[in-house]
Motif scaffolding. Structure first.
Motif, PDB file in Angstrom:
ATOM      1  N   ILE A 105      12.835 -63.677  -5.577  1.00 35.96           N
ATOM      2  CA  ILE A 105      13.751 -62.993  -4.656  1.00 35.96           C
ATOM      3  C   ILE A 105      12.976 -62.055  -3.731  1.00 35.96           C
ATOM      4  CG2 ILE A 105      15.661 -61.336  -4.522  1.00 35.96           C
ATOM      5  CD1 ILE A 105      16.678 -62.535  -7.176  1.00 35.96           C
ATOM      6  N   TYR A 106      11.995 -61.341  -4.308  1.00 33.19           N
ATOM      7  CA  TYR A 106      11.182 -60.408  -3.519  1.00 33.19           C
ATOM      8  C   TYR A 106      10.381 -61.153  -2.449  1.00 33.19           C
ATOM      9  CZ  TYR A 106       7.312 -57.276  -2.368  1.00 33.19           C
ATOM     10  OH  TYR A 106       6.375 -56.532  -1.698  1.00 33.19           O
ATOM     11  N   VAL A 107       9.754 -62.271  -2.845  1.00 33.63           N
ATOM     12  CA  VAL A 107       8.947 -63.049  -1.898  1.00 33.63           C
ATOM     13  C   VAL A 107       9.823 -63.596  -0.771  1.00 33.63           C
ATOM     14  CG1 VAL A 107       7.605 -65.179  -1.632  1.00 33.63           C
ATOM     15  CG2 VAL A 107       7.134 -63.648  -3.549  1.00 33.63           C
ATOM     16  N   LEU A 108      11.004 -64.105  -1.122  1.00 35.32           N
ATOM     17  CA  LEU A 108      11.920 -64.625  -0.104  1.00 35.32           C
ATOM     18  C   LEU A 108      12.369 -63.510   0.847  1.00 35.32           C
ATOM     19  CD1 LEU A 108      14.084 -66.992  -2.338  1.00 35.32           C
ATOM     20  CD2 LEU A 108      12.586 -67.701  -0.465  1.00 35.32           C
ATOM     21  N   TYR A 109      12.646 -62.346   0.280  1.00 34.99           N
ATOM     22  CA  TYR A 109      13.086 -61.209   1.095  1.00 34.99           C
ATOM     23  C   TYR A 109      11.979 -60.746   2.041  1.00 34.99           C
ATOM     24  CZ  TYR A 109      14.332 -56.407   2.314  1.00 34.99           C
ATOM     25  OH  TYR A 109      14.586 -55.247   3.004  1.00 34.99           O
ATOM     26  N   MET A 110      10.757 -60.600   1.499  1.00 32.47           N
ATOM     27  CA  MET A 110       9.634 -60.151   2.326  1.00 32.47           C
ATOM     28  C   MET A 110       9.337 -61.163   3.433  1.00 32.47           C
ATOM     29  SD  MET A 110       8.621 -57.171   1.478  1.00 32.47           S
ATOM     30  CE  MET A 110       7.034 -57.115   2.309  1.00 32.47           C
ATOM     31  N   GLY A 111       9.418 -62.453   3.092  1.00 32.46           N
ATOM     32  CA  GLY A 111       9.185 -63.480   4.101  1.00 32.46           C
ATOM     33  C   GLY A 111      10.218 -63.415   5.211  1.00 32.46           C
ATOM     34  N   TYR A 112      11.474 -63.243   4.821  1.00 33.75           N
ATOM     35  CA  TYR A 112      12.555 -63.158   5.811  1.00 33.75           C
ATOM     36  C   TYR A 112      12.373 -61.942   6.721  1.00 33.75           C
ATOM     37  CZ  TYR A 112      17.225 -62.437   7.736  1.00 33.75           C
ATOM     38  OH  TYR A 112      18.284 -62.224   8.589  1.00 33.75           O
ATOM     39  N   MET A 113      11.989 -60.805   6.131  1.00 34.98           N
ATOM     40  CA  MET A 113      11.818 -59.579   6.906  1.00 34.98           C
ATOM     41  C   MET A 113      10.646 -59.688   7.884  1.00 34.98           C
ATOM     42  SD  MET A 113      14.280 -57.594   6.096  1.00 34.98           S
ATOM     43  CE  MET A 113      13.728 -56.045   6.825  1.00 34.98           C
ATOM     44  N   ARG A 114       9.641 -60.504   7.521  1.00 35.88           N
ATOM     45  CA  ARG A 114       8.460 -60.620   8.384  1.00 35.88           C
ATOM     46  C   ARG A 114       8.633 -61.639   9.505  1.00 35.88           C
ATOM     47  NH1 ARG A 114       2.854 -60.352   4.901  1.00 35.88           N
ATOM     48  NH2 ARG A 114       3.131 -58.248   4.045  1.00 35.88           N
ATOM     49  N   LEU A 115       9.623 -62.522   9.365  1.00 36.39           N
ATOM     50  CA  LEU A 115       9.835 -63.528  10.405  1.00 36.39           C
ATOM     51  C   LEU A 115      10.125 -62.848  11.743  1.00 36.39           C
ATOM     52  CD1 LEU A 115      11.995 -66.295   8.678  1.00 36.39           C
ATOM     53  CD2 LEU A 115       9.665 -66.519   9.543  1.00 36.39           C
ATOM     54  N   GLY A 116       9.462 -63.318  12.770  1.00 38.22           N
ATOM     55  CA  GLY A 116       9.702 -62.771  14.102  1.00 38.22           C
ATOM     56  C   GLY A 116       8.912 -61.522  14.413  1.00 38.22           C
ATOM     57  N   LYS A 117       8.170 -60.997  13.417  1.00 40.70           N
ATOM     58  CA  LYS A 117       7.376 -59.796  13.656  1.00 40.70           C
ATOM     59  C   LYS A 117       5.922 -60.177  13.919  1.00 40.70           C
ATOM     60  CE  LYS A 117      10.116 -56.528  10.925  1.00 40.70           C
ATOM     61  NZ  LYS A 117      10.079 -55.544   9.808  1.00 40.70           N
ATOM     62  N   GLU A 118       5.347 -59.598  14.927  1.00 41.61           N
ATOM     63  CA  GLU A 118       3.939 -59.830  15.235  1.00 41.61           C
ATOM     64  C   GLU A 118       3.093 -58.893  14.377  1.00 41.61           C
ATOM     65  OE1 GLU A 118       2.468 -62.073  17.136  1.00 41.61           O
ATOM     66  OE2 GLU A 118       4.394 -62.993  17.613  1.00 41.61           O
ATOM     67  N   PRO A 185       3.672 -66.027  12.256  1.00 38.97           N
ATOM     68  CA  PRO A 185       4.828 -66.277  11.373  1.00 38.97           C
ATOM     69  C   PRO A 185       4.547 -67.267  10.242  1.00 38.97           C
ATOM     70  CG  PRO A 185       5.545 -66.244  13.656  1.00 38.97           C
ATOM     71  CD  PRO A 185       4.042 -66.217  13.678  1.00 38.97           C
ATOM     72  N   ILE A 186       3.442 -68.024  10.336  1.00 44.48           N
ATOM     73  CA  ILE A 186       3.124 -68.989   9.282  1.00 44.48           C
ATOM     74  C   ILE A 186       2.985 -68.305   7.933  1.00 44.48           C
ATOM     75  CG2 ILE A 186       0.617 -68.827   9.626  1.00 44.48           C
ATOM     76  CD1 ILE A 186       2.632 -72.009   8.733  1.00 44.48           C
ATOM     77  N   ASP A 187       2.520 -67.047   7.941  1.00 50.26           N
ATOM     78  CA  ASP A 187       2.355 -66.282   6.704  1.00 50.26           C
ATOM     79  C   ASP A 187       3.698 -66.131   5.992  1.00 50.26           C
ATOM     80  OD1 ASP A 187       0.828 -64.541   4.874  1.00 50.26           O
ATOM     81  OD2 ASP A 187       2.073 -62.949   5.713  1.00 50.26           O
ATOM     82  N   ALA A 188       4.734 -65.762   6.745  1.00 44.40           N
ATOM     83  CA  ALA A 188       6.064 -65.569   6.172  1.00 44.40           C
ATOM     84  C   ALA A 188       6.703 -66.897   5.766  1.00 44.40           C
ATOM     85  CB  ALA A 188       6.960 -64.848   7.172  1.00 44.40           C
ATOM     86  N   ILE A 189       6.512 -67.926   6.590  1.00 37.92           N
ATOM     87  CA  ILE A 189       7.126 -69.232   6.319  1.00 37.92           C
ATOM     88  C   ILE A 189       6.585 -69.837   5.025  1.00 37.92           C
ATOM     89  CG2 ILE A 189       7.311 -71.615   7.131  1.00 37.92           C
ATOM     90  CD1 ILE A 189       7.309 -70.458  10.003  1.00 37.92           C
ATOM     91  N   LEU A 190       5.254 -69.831   4.872  1.00 39.89           N
ATOM     92  CA  LEU A 190       4.648 -70.384   3.661  1.00 39.89           C
ATOM     93  C   LEU A 190       5.051 -69.572   2.428  1.00 39.89           C
ATOM     94  CD1 LEU A 190       1.043 -71.255   4.916  1.00 39.89           C
ATOM     95  CD2 LEU A 190       2.925 -72.827   4.445  1.00 39.89           C
ATOM     96  N   GLY A 191       5.136 -68.258   2.599  1.00 41.45           N
ATOM     97  CA  GLY A 191       5.549 -67.401   1.488  1.00 41.45           C
ATOM     98  C   GLY A 191       6.958 -67.722   1.020  1.00 41.45           C
ATOM     99  N   MET A 192       7.863 -67.972   1.968  1.00 45.25           N
ATOM    100  CA  MET A 192       9.249 -68.288   1.616  1.00 45.25           C
ATOM    101  C   MET A 192       9.357 -69.649   0.924  1.00 45.25           C
ATOM    102  SD  MET A 192      11.261 -66.839   4.969  1.00 45.25           S
ATOM    103  CE  MET A 192      12.896 -67.234   4.340  1.00 45.25           C
ATOM    104  N   VAL A 193       8.542 -70.607   1.370  1.00 48.85           N
ATOM    105  CA  VAL A 193       8.542 -71.925   0.719  1.00 48.85           C
ATOM    106  C   VAL A 193       8.140 -71.787  -0.744  1.00 48.85           C
ATOM    107  CG1 VAL A 193       7.392 -74.170   0.617  1.00 48.85           C
ATOM    108  CG2 VAL A 193       8.127 -73.245   2.818  1.00 48.85           C
ATOM    109  N   PHE A 194       7.083 -71.001  -0.982  1.00 48.57           N
ATOM    110  CA  PHE A 194       6.655 -70.818  -2.369  1.00 48.57           C
ATOM    111  C   PHE A 194       7.667 -69.987  -3.147  1.00 48.57           C
ATOM    112  CE2 PHE A 194       4.003 -68.738  -5.693  1.00 48.57           C
ATOM    113  CZ  PHE A 194       3.822 -69.882  -6.455  1.00 48.57           C
ATOM    114  N   GLY A 195       8.380 -69.097  -2.478  1.00 49.26           N
ATOM    115  CA  GLY A 195       9.436 -68.336  -3.134  1.00 49.26           C
ATOM    116  C   GLY A 195      10.493 -69.258  -3.725  1.00 49.26           C
ATOM    117  N   LEU A 196      10.802 -70.335  -3.010  1.00 49.94           N
ATOM    118  CA  LEU A 196      11.768 -71.320  -3.508  1.00 49.94           C
ATOM    119  C   LEU A 196      11.222 -72.054  -4.737  1.00 49.94           C
ATOM    120  CD1 LEU A 196      13.032 -72.821  -0.123  1.00 49.94           C
ATOM    121  CD2 LEU A 196      14.253 -71.245  -1.639  1.00 49.94           C
ATOM    122  N   VAL A 197       9.913 -72.343  -4.727  1.00 46.64           N
ATOM    123  CA  VAL A 197       9.287 -72.992  -5.885  1.00 46.64           C
ATOM    124  C   VAL A 197       9.359 -72.070  -7.103  1.00 46.64           C
ATOM    125  CG1 VAL A 197       7.130 -73.904  -6.833  1.00 46.64           C
ATOM    126  CG2 VAL A 197       7.745 -74.373  -4.453  1.00 46.64           C
TER     127      VAL A 197
END
Length: 306
Positions: A105-118, A185-197
């Protein structure tokens, strides 16, 4: 007539000690790497590396939970705990499953919060931290991989190491993409994918642990086949109050009332039944009651009707 059948299993004293040694080594390796990675993070002022360091620290906590559960489970049975403390391993697995769920849940949340941020991500330090993690995590993998196949408690620790291992791989992939494309944004996207795993892995561990606590029939036991095999023994008329459950990893328990034609044949029937349960169905422990007439035990709600 009652009969208790014992046989050794993977939950033996030597197996518990071997798992404890593995957990000690992996715990120290992961803990030392956490301190190194945290130092690199503060030195570079990289939030990404510092965050991954605390991600690694969560794995240390998971391994510690598994180690404590392992030590408790090795305690002998007492008059107050007649099955011993073997279920401590399952409790450890359940706690680690919940821990992994919170991490997902934490990884998914952090990934979502980082999306769109430079974000300004130092790729050099990211590479160094990630490669260091891969070395320690690969060693830990080799140590724990075999045990986690048959031990739920070790599986919980294994998945904590898995999350740090994949985290290191994702850092390398993200660093390469950022270095050559500038696409942060690849950092957040990959993190969210692994969050689902992680979410899927935690669900499996929690479900398996709860199944054991609810004393459901083990996945590798077909109750109908066991009953049919017992009924095929010469002299057996019926099988009632049949129960199969798991005490801890690789230790399935069985009990039943068996109605027979002639009590004079009880020893022969008993030896045949216990041999069948041990060799064909691999039960760790069984209790059988032989009787010539069915006795109303006042617990018909626990009798399987098929």
């Amino acid at each position: 007539m009652d009969h208790n059948q014992h046989q050794s299993g993977t939950g033996s004293f030597h197996g518990i000690n071997a798992d404890a040694r593995i957990l000690k080594i992996t715990g120290w390796l992961t803990g030392i790497y956490f301190l190194v990675e945290l130092g690199l993070g503060f030195y570079s002022q990289s939030i990404a590396v510092i965050s991954d360091a605390f991600h690694t620290f969560s794995a240390v906590g998971g391994i510690l939970i598994a180690f404590i559960a392992n030590r408790i489970s090795g305690k002998a049975a007492t008059i107050a705990a007649t099955y011993g403390f073997k279920r401590a391993e399952i409790m450890g697995a359940l706690l680690n499953g919940v821990f992994l769920l919170l991490m997902a849940i934490y990884v998914l949340y952090m990934g979502y919060m980082r999306l769109g941020k430079e974000l300004e991500l130092p790729t050099g330090i990211m590479f160094l931290a990630a490669f260091g993690g891969l070395v320690t995590e690969t060693i830990s993998f080799r140590l724990i991989y075999k045990s986690q196949k048959t031990n739920m408690n070790m599986k919980g620790a294994y998945w904590h190491i898995m999350q740090t291992f994949v985290g290191s791989l994702l850092i390398i992939v993200a660093a390469l993409v950022i270095k050559f494309t500038g696409y942060t944004p690849i950092d957040a996207i990959l993190g969210m994918v692994f969050g689902l795993v992680l979410f899927w892995a935690s669900y499996k561990i929690i479900k398996d642990a709860l199944d054991i606590f609810m004393e459901t029939v083990p996945k590798d036991v077909d109750v109908e086949k066991v009953k049919s095999a017992l009924l095929n023994i010469k002299g057996v008329k019926s099988v009632m109050h049949l129960h199969a459950w798991t005490l801890t990893s690789n230790q399935n328990i069985f009990s039943a009332h068996i109605q027979i034609d002639d009590m004079q044949q009880s020893e022969t029937i008993l030896r045949t039944a216990e041999s069948l349960l041990k060799t064909q169905f691999e039960f760790y422990f069984s209790t059988l009651q032989l009787e010539t007439e069915h006795h109303d035990m006042g617990a018909d709600d626990l009798n399987i009707v098929s």
